[in-house]
Structure formats: structure tokens, C-alpha cells
Design an enzyme around this catalytic site. Structure first.
Site, PDB file in Angstrom:
ATOM      1  N   TYR A   1      -6.359  -2.030  -6.582  1.00 48.60           N
ATOM      2  CA  TYR A   1      -5.622  -3.332  -6.294  1.00 48.60           C
ATOM      3  C   TYR A   1      -4.866  -2.852  -4.784  1.00 48.60           C
ATOM      4  CZ  TYR A   1      -1.813  -1.559  -9.392  1.00 48.60           C
ATOM      5  OH  TYR A   1      -0.697  -1.164 -10.382  1.00 48.60           O
ATOM      6  N   GLU A   2      -4.213  -3.895  -4.179  1.00 46.62           N
ATOM      7  CA  GLU A   2      -3.761  -3.622  -2.764  1.00 46.62           C
ATOM      8  C   GLU A   2      -4.806  -3.193  -1.843  1.00 46.62           C
ATOM      9  OE1 GLU A   2      -0.738  -4.486  -2.497  1.00 46.62           O
ATOM     10  OE2 GLU A   2       0.253  -3.909  -4.365  1.00 46.62           O
ATOM     11  N   GLY A   3      -5.843  -3.961  -2.057  1.00 49.32           N
ATOM     12  CA  GLY A   3      -6.926  -3.703  -1.365  1.00 49.32           C
ATOM     13  C   GLY A   3      -7.977  -2.466  -1.913  1.00 49.32           C
TER      14      GLY A   3
ATOM     15  N   ARG B   1       0.752  -1.236   0.050  1.00 44.79           N
ATOM     16  CA  ARG B   1      -0.110   0.129   0.124  1.00 44.79           C
ATOM     17  C   ARG B   1       0.745   1.264   0.195  1.00 44.79           C
ATOM     18  NH1 ARG B   1      -4.149  -3.171   4.040  1.00 44.79           N
ATOM     19  NH2 ARG B   1      -5.231  -3.909   2.282  1.00 44.79           N
TER      20      ARG B   1
END
Length: 596
Positions: A403-405, A265
């Protein structure tokens, strides 16, 4: 470590400008590394943007191999395993400047150096690290990360891929389907997550991508952006993985996945920064060259507004990203000094600042999208054409919010993690929140404060925004208690307040530190950006605070909290926002690029 601000404590502790790291603090070695990365990108990546846009996957792989030859794939890898062993700030710096030319290469680089390599360096046994990491660091092999499934996206631990131990106990047989796997088309090693029996949590494995082992792939996905990043479905049919290739312990896969995402993140935030710089510079140059009504459009107020806002968001993103990166690096160094291994120190160092990692992921990914959108607008009709870099920048930026949550997940995580830290006693929210409640019941001071020092009112304003968050979050926790997780709209509004506090404070502290070094007269543009960002942040806090309060409070309680919100968002001396934008844009136009 006791004198260091812990993750999330920025909300309840005053931070001095001398205590934060800024881009102006880069060492000579870091500046040399930055310049060598820029040289690589300007020579190998930027001139070939069209090849990436035409889905030239082979060229992405070729470019990755060149990066490996230069040592750029091993910046975060310890020297013992063939890497450069750089500190966290330096790894952020490389990620920043290598990622701005095209999202295709940025994604391949991030997936390989982050989630493709890092789980082995941080969780692998010594034998696993010796076997795999040197080849990954050099670019001889490439890594991919197989977590997401058709039914398991944000809910990563719900994956259905199964791992069954063989009768002779020598290997596991993996069966299942993974999707959206970056680098799948040219990877040598997969990090695969699967469930053993009916375990509560998934388990991680290292799998070599060899022929005749039950591995098959779907066709390359045709995506809105990052077009030349290889993205495929991967299918496993009783694929054999030796038992010694289990990563960490059985059932530890979810923890591995979450910690990998924390690092991903903050690195994603860094990966959005140079993309913004390039969009801003391209927009300024076009605006200076484009003549309408016998005038360069850079002289039109509507365009100057956009340029100032774009530069301000980029400056804020830099300020907050490198502040957090140095906090993480300091935490890692301190843990190593106390006797932790590098693996343990890095894991705990990043985990400590997981809140800040989520804040940065959300803020910078949304800023780069807005920046690219305004870049298209400045170019007008040409911005919509593939002949200019703006439309590809816009398309590439869109994935950063997913992406990455997803940003929605990260918004809720940031507040949820903060509350958990408070419950563990790592961040004292209860004491400050109680003081805010007392302040609301008291009579406000009507004295005129002394704001003669630079940022005196702005820093007081940040302090008041923190009170606004504590008031809203405290009231929400009192109202809903453990059921707060079920009120997602409230959590997202509260997280927006939290995000703006961290970003605004970081920008002000960076600029204050720079003013003490250079003198106020030399940095009028940076001062203007810090004030402009705070002004916008106050507006957001006002809106989100009101939305939050009305959602859970009624009657006298609601009236008191709304009155408190007005008190906590009120300027004594309202800044001239148009004037601030003029100061910023005049510098950009004169320099013909992003110059901060």
C-alpha cells in the site's frame, strides 16, 4: 530557502552533517510526546496483541477512540480545528512509536490521520474544515479513503466510479465500487474519488456515512496480516453528495490522491521503525535466554550476524526518515514565512521531497519485512508459532510493500521524478553527469588519500556511488530519451542505486554528527553500523550498476562504463565486516534490546 537542499539534490550536492536532523536532536517536548505514546502503546495495545490477531474489529475501534481522547489523532491537525498543530517531525515521531505493536492498529491510525483526515485539512474549504476536522481530530468520527477499485489500483486515475450532477444542481449522485477500504467498517466520513462526465481526471468528494443513502459494504476481508484492521468493499448506488462537499476543484482528485500518497509514504516508513525495534529487542532477548549446546544462542556467530544486520537496517531507516522529515518541516516553515497558507506550505513542502518519500517507503518497508523474517529464524520453530510475536510481525509487515503505491511503482517514480526535476531545472543532473563522463575518459589518480578523519573514505565512497548513478542514469537517458519509461527493469535497478545512496549517506551523516557531540569512543557501535550499511550498499550498487550497463550499452561504451563502475565502487581500505558485526551485536546482547 535558496541555501536549503531541494528534493533530489542530495545526489549532486555535498551535505554537511550539521545540516541534517537526527533522532538525537529531538527536543524535550518531542521526547515527552514519544514517551507518552510509548506508554499508551505498552498499556493499551501491546498486551492485547492476541485480540488484534483474533480479528477483534470492535477492539480496534475502541483503541482508536482512546487514542483520540489522548489527542493522538490530532497531532498533525492545526490547533484552529481542534488538533495539536505539531510540526512535521513530531507527527512522524508519533506515527513511528504508535505503530510498532501491531499492524492492525497502525493501519487504522495511519488511514484515519493520513488519507482519512489530511485531504480535508489540506484541500478543504474553511466551512468543510470547520465541519469535519474537529470531529476527526478528537476521534468522535473516523475517516476512510475510497480510491482503489477492482480495475484501478496503481493506475489510480482510471477509476470508473461516476458522479452525476442532479437536475436541480444541489448534489451529485455517486455510483460505483471501491475495494480495500481501510476503516470502512466503522468510519463516519469517506473521502471518495469519482469521475464527472468524461473528465480526464477524477474528482474528490467528502461523503458522510449515513443510513439510507445508497451505501452498502462487503464483508470484512480475511487478510494475511493486519487482521483486525477493518477492510471492506464499499458500493455506492446513486449516493447523494451535496455540491458543497466537492473537495477542491473539479478534476483535481488525482492531484489530491498523489499528494496524499506522498505524505503517506514517508509516514509509512516511520510506521515501520518501531516494529523493527520491537522485533530486534524480542530477538535479542530470546537469543540471550535460549540455551543450546550449553551456550546462549546469542553467542553463536550465525545468530550474531542476523542481529547486527537487523539493527543496522533499523538505524539506517531512522537516520534517513528523520533527515527527510526535517527537510520537509523546514520547507513548510520557509513557505509560511514567505506568505503561503499552512495548506499551501504543507502541500508544497511534502511535494518538494516526493523523491525522498518514495525512497523511504521502499527501503524501510523492505527492511522491516527482512527484520521480521530473521526474527522468526532466530526463534526457530517457536518463531513459526502464534504463541510468539514474530509470526504476526512478519504477516503485518508484508502489506507495507503494497500500500501507498507498490514498491515497484515507487522505485520507478523515484527515478522518474528525479529526471523531471532535472528537466525543470530544479536539480542539475546534466552538469555533474558531464563531469563524470570526462572523469571516465581521464587517467585516475594513484595517490594514496588521507583517510585519517572519521568517515573520510566513507564519505568519498558515497560521492563515488553518486557518480555511478549519474553515469548509469545519464547513459540510459541518452540511449532511450523519452522512451525510458518503457524500460522498467532498468529504472528499478537505477532506483536501487539511488535508494542505497540516500540511506547510506543519511546513516553516515547522522553518525558523524553524533561523534562530534559525544566523541568517537562513546559511539563505536553506531560507527560500525554506518560502515556496515555502506559496505552492503556498495555491493548493491555494484550489482545493479552492472545489470543496468549491460542492458543498454555495447562494445567500447559498455567496457568503459563497467570500468568506471569498478572505479566508483572500489575501497582503498576494505572494512572488516565480521569485526563490525561483532561490535554491534556485543552491545545489543549486553543491553538485551535495541539500544540505539
Amino acid at each position: 530557502m535558496s541555501d536549503k537542499t531541494r528534493g533530489g539534490q542530495f545526489l549532486v550536492k555535498e551535505t554537511k552533517c550539521e545540516a541534517i536532523f537526527t533522532p538525537e536532536d529531538f527536543s524535550e517536548e518531542q521526547l515527552m510526546m514519544r514517551d507518552s505514546v510509548k506508554e499508551f502503546v505498552d498499556k493499551e495495545i501491546w498486551p492485547n496483541k492476541s485480540r488484534f490477531e483474533k480479528k477483534d474489529y470492535a477492539f480496534t475501534e475502541e483503541s482508536m477512540r482512546k487514542a483520540g481522547e489522548l489527542g493522538l489523532l490530532g497531532v498533525a491537525v492545526p490547533e484552529a480545528y481542534g488538533g495539536l498543530g505539531m510540526g512535521f517531525v513530531s507527527t512522524m515521531l508519533v506515527c513511528d512509536y504508535i505503530s510498532g505493536a501491531t499492524g492492525s492498529f497502525s493501519t487504522a491510525f495511519g488511514a484515519h490521520t493520513g488519507i482519512g483526515t489530511m485531504p480535508i485539512t489540506l484541500y478543504g474549504t474553511e466551512a468543510q474544515k470547520q465541519k469535519y476536522v474537529p470531529k476527526l481530530a478528537s476521534g468522535e468520527w473516523f475517516g476512510a479513503y475510497c480510491l482503489t477499485e477492482p480495475g484501478a489500483g496503481s493506475d489510480a486515475n482510471s477509476g470508473k466510479t461516476k458522479a452525476v450532477l442532479s437536475e436541480d444542481g444541489t448534489h451529485y449522485k455517486i455510483t460505483g465500487q471501491k475495494m480495500w477500504i481501510s476503516n470502512a467498517g466503522f468510519c463516519s466520513v469517506f473521502i471518495v474519488f469519482a469521475r464527472i462526465a468524461d473528465d480526464k481526471n477524477i474528482t474528490g468528494f467528502i461523503l458522510e456515512n449515513t443510513a439510507d443513502n445508497g451505501i452498502s459494504m462487503g464483508e470484512e476481508e480475511h487478510k494475511l496480516g493486519i487482521r483486525a484492521s477493518s477492510t471492506r468493499q464499499v458500493f455506492f448506488n446513486e449516493t447523494k453528495i451535496p455540491v458543497e462537499n466537492m473537495l477542491s476543484e473539479r478534476g483535481n482528485g488525482f492531484k489530491i490522491a498523489m499528494n496524499a500518497l506522498n505524505v503517506g509514504r514517508i509516514k509509512l516508513a516511520a510506521a515501520c521503525l518501531d516494529a523493527q525495534r520491537r522485533v530486534i529487542s524480542g530477538s535479542v532477548q530470546y537469543a540471550n535466554e535460549r540455551i543450546q549446546f550449553n551456550t546462549a544462542i546469542s553467542q553463536f556467530g550465525a545468530i550474531r550476524y542476523k542481529l547486527a544486520e537487523m539493527a543496522t537496517s533499523c538505524y539506517a531507516g531512522e537516520s534517513a526518515s528523520y533527515r527527510a522529515a526535517k527537510d520537509i518541516e523546514d520547507r513548510i516553515i520557509a513557505r509560511e514565512a514567505e506568505g503561503s497558507t499552512h495548506q499551501e506550505a504543507e502541500l508544497k513542502g511534502v511535494e518538494e521531497y516526493a523523491i525522498e518519500c518514495s525512497i523511504l517507503k521502499v527501503a524501510v518497508s523492505e527492511d522491516v519485512q527482512n527484520c521480521a523474517d530473521e526474527g522468526i529464524q532466530i526463534f526457530g520453530g517457536m518463531g513459526f508459532s502464534e504463541d510468539t510475536p514474530m509470526e504476526s510481525a512478519w504477516r503485518d509487515a508484508r502489506i507495507a510493500r503494497i500500500y501507498e503505491g507498490t514498491n515497484e511503482i515507487n522505485r520507478m517514480l523515484s527515478v522518474g521524478m528525479l529526471i523531471k526535476k532535472a528537466m525543470k531545472g530544479h536539480v542539475d543532473l546534466l552538469g555533474p553527469a558531464s563531469k563524470v563522463q570526462e572523469e571516465l575518459m581521464g587517467i585516475p589518480s594513484f595517490e594514496t588519500p588521507d583517510y585519517s578523519e572519521l568517515f573520510a573514505e566513507e564519505k568519498e565512497m558515497v560521492g563515488k556511488l553518486k557518480k555511478a548513478f549519474l553515469m548509469v542514469a545519464g547513459g540510459a537517458v541518452q540511449k532511450y530519451g523519452p522512451d525510458l519509461d518503457g524500460h522498467q527493469q532498468l529504472l528499478m535497478a537505477a532506483s536501487d542505486i539511488l535508494i542505497e545512496i540516500y540511506m547510506a549517506e543519511s546513516t553516515i551523516l547522522r553518525t558523524e554528527k553524533l561523534a562530534k557531540k559525544e566523541g568517537e569512543a562513546k559511539i563505536q557501535e553506531q560507527i560500525a553500523m554506518a560502515k556496515l550499511y555502506l559496505y552492503k550498499a556498495v555491493d548493491i550498487v555494484t550489482q545493479k550498476g552492472k545489470e543496468s550497463i549491460i542492458s543498454f550499452a555495447e562494445g567500447d561504451e559498455q567496457r568503459m562504463m563497467l570500468m568506471g563502475l569498478r572505479r566508483f565502487t572500489k575501497y582503498t581500505n576494505m572494512p572488516n565486516i565480521v569485526g563490525l558485526r561483532e561490535i554491534i551485536t556485543s552491545k545489543l546482547v549486553a543491553e538485551n534490546e535495541y539500544c540505539f
